[in-house]
Design a protein around this motif. Structure first.
Motif, PDB file in Angstrom:
ATOM      1  N   THR A  27       0.651  -1.153   0.202  1.00 14.36           N
ATOM      2  CA  THR A  27       0.037   0.001   0.090  1.00 14.36           C
ATOM      3  C   THR A  27       1.049   1.217  -0.082  1.00 14.36           C
ATOM      4  O   THR A  27       1.300   1.773  -0.961  1.00 14.36           O
ATOM      5  N   PHE A  28       1.235   1.583   1.141  1.00  7.78           N
ATOM      6  CA  PHE A  28       1.979   2.955   1.357  1.00  7.78           C
ATOM      7  C   PHE A  28       3.601   2.568   1.023  1.00  7.78           C
ATOM      8  O   PHE A  28       4.542   3.572   1.069  1.00  7.78           O
ATOM      9  N   HIS A  29       4.091   1.393   1.330  1.00  6.53           N
ATOM     10  CA  HIS A  29       5.591   1.032   1.435  1.00  6.53           C
ATOM     11  C   HIS A  29       5.869   1.034  -0.159  1.00  6.53           C
ATOM     12  O   HIS A  29       5.139   0.753  -1.172  1.00  6.53           O
ATOM     13  N   ARG A  30       7.134   1.298  -0.129  1.00  6.38           N
ATOM     14  CA  ARG A  30       7.809   1.455  -1.595  1.00  6.38           C
ATOM     15  C   ARG A  30       7.976   0.162  -2.153  1.00  6.38           C
ATOM     16  O   ARG A  30       8.315  -0.826  -1.374  1.00  6.38           O
ATOM     17  N   GLU A  31       7.816  -0.147  -3.391  1.00  2.86           N
ATOM     18  CA  GLU A  31       8.291  -1.327  -4.017  1.00  2.86           C
ATOM     19  C   GLU A  31       9.464  -1.456  -4.202  1.00  2.86           C
ATOM     20  O   GLU A  31      10.368  -0.741  -4.707  1.00  2.86           O
ATOM     21  N   PRO A  32      10.340  -2.847  -3.725  1.00  2.00           N
ATOM     22  CA  PRO A  32      11.626  -2.842  -3.659  1.00  2.00           C
ATOM     23  C   PRO A  32      11.886  -3.282  -5.008  1.00  2.00           C
ATOM     24  O   PRO A  32      11.100  -4.396  -5.757  1.00  2.00           O
ATOM     25  N   ARG A  33      13.243  -3.391  -5.642  1.00  6.19           N
ATOM     26  CA  ARG A  33      13.679  -4.101  -6.649  1.00  6.19           C
ATOM     27  C   ARG A  33      13.690  -5.482  -6.335  1.00  6.19           C
ATOM     28  O   ARG A  33      14.337  -5.740  -5.257  1.00  6.19           O
TER      29      ARG A  33
END
Length: 310
Positions: free
Chosen positions: A276-282
């Motif tokens: 949701t609000f977390h940044r998507e990791p590579r």
């Protein structure tokens, strides 16, 4: 002696085999060997083999005009890195083995003892797929699932040497029993062994995780279902990991990573759906293969050497 002559004696001890190497401070391997662990002989015999192999590698280095400056050993199970003790390992039979001190006494070299997955994560974060990311979660998926959280080149150990057991995140409360004794752990659903076991239960046909992946890719409905269930569970586990650690890169290693796009494409999509609000990791595959453990053991030893020389 020049820096180019210096090497670290590095051993990555598994339940079946040991990967052993002489590694330069820049991470280059100058010599590699493999030996059988022979775990069935008992812990004392395995320790003897580890010490003999390490001593042989140090001798090989000197015979070749190189100078061994430290020793790094990686083992599975619960490892107390601060005390240098292999606390417990089901695969090798260790229980409270002071392996660091035993190796240091035999070789006369500064020695570090580390957890196999943590040192693998260390290598991937510094030298491999997570290089320059700063914050890395390395997840090894094979017979079980374990992880290493690496921040600025240092892997978290935990208060009791058990940090990174992401395989024991509860993802399916009513799921299959895990080896730890609780039902529904991530590794009971999404490890390579769990995938093969689930397919065999439903089909009556034995299969490896790789074979399930192949059959799913070929359009077999049952294999597709088993593979999808595993990917979704893995995405749940990784989403939990991202909520906890907020890493820049998640590196997937171990046997399941060999599935390539068949794993990474649906896993990326499923993970994205859960954030949701977390940044998507590579999300990337490990780059160092089965060399990661040896390289990480060498890095840990070099870190120890640097601390001791301050």
């Amino acid at each position: 002696m020049t820096a180019g002559d210096e090497v670290v004696v590095a051993l990555d001890v598994g339940g079946t085999g040991m990967k052993c190497a002489l590694v330069r401070p820049d991470g280059a391997t100058v010599h590699a060997e493999r030996h059988a662990t022979g775990a069935a002989r008992g812990a004392e015999a395995v320790v003897g083999t580890i010490l003999d192999v390490a001593e042989g590698l140090a001798g090989k280095a000197r015979a070749d005009g190189r100078t061994p400056v430290a020793c790094g050993i990686a083992v599975p199970g619960v490892v107390d890195e601060a005390r240098g003790v292999a606390v417990w390992s089901a695969n090798v039979g260790f229980r409270d083995v002071p392996l660091r001190d035993l190796a240091r006494e035999r070789l006369g070299l500064p020695t570090a003892l580390g957890h196999d997955v943590r040192v693998g994560g260390l290598a991937e974060a510094r030298l491999g797929a997570g290089r320059d990311a700063g914050h890395v979660l390395f997840v090894a998926i094979g017979t079980g699932i374990a992880a290493a959280h690496v921040v600025d080149g240092s892997a978290a150990v935990g208060a009791h040497g058990a940090a990174g057991e992401i395989g024991h995140i509860l993802v399916r409360p009513d799921g299959p029993p895990c080896g730890c004794g609780r039902p529904g752990c991530l590794e009971a659903v999404a490890s390579a062994s769990a995938i093969g076991r689930r397919y065999a239960e439903l089909s009556g046909v034995p299969a490896t995780a790789a074979e399930v992946a192949d059959r799913a890719a070929a359009g077999e409905p049952l294999a597709g279902r088993v593979w999808r269930e595993a990917v979704e569970a893995l995405a749940d586990g990784l989403a939990t990991g991202q909520a906890l650690f907020d890493v820049a890169t998640i590196v997937i290693g171990g046997g399941l990573a060999q599935a390539g796009p068949r794993l990474f494409d649906p896993l990326r999509t499923a993970l994205r759906e859960r954030l949701t609000f977390h940044r998507e990791p590579r999300l990337v595959a490990a780059a160092l293969g089965d060399e990661a453990g040896c390289l990480g053991a060498a890095l840990l030893a070099l870190d120890t050497l640097a601390k001791e020389s301050r």
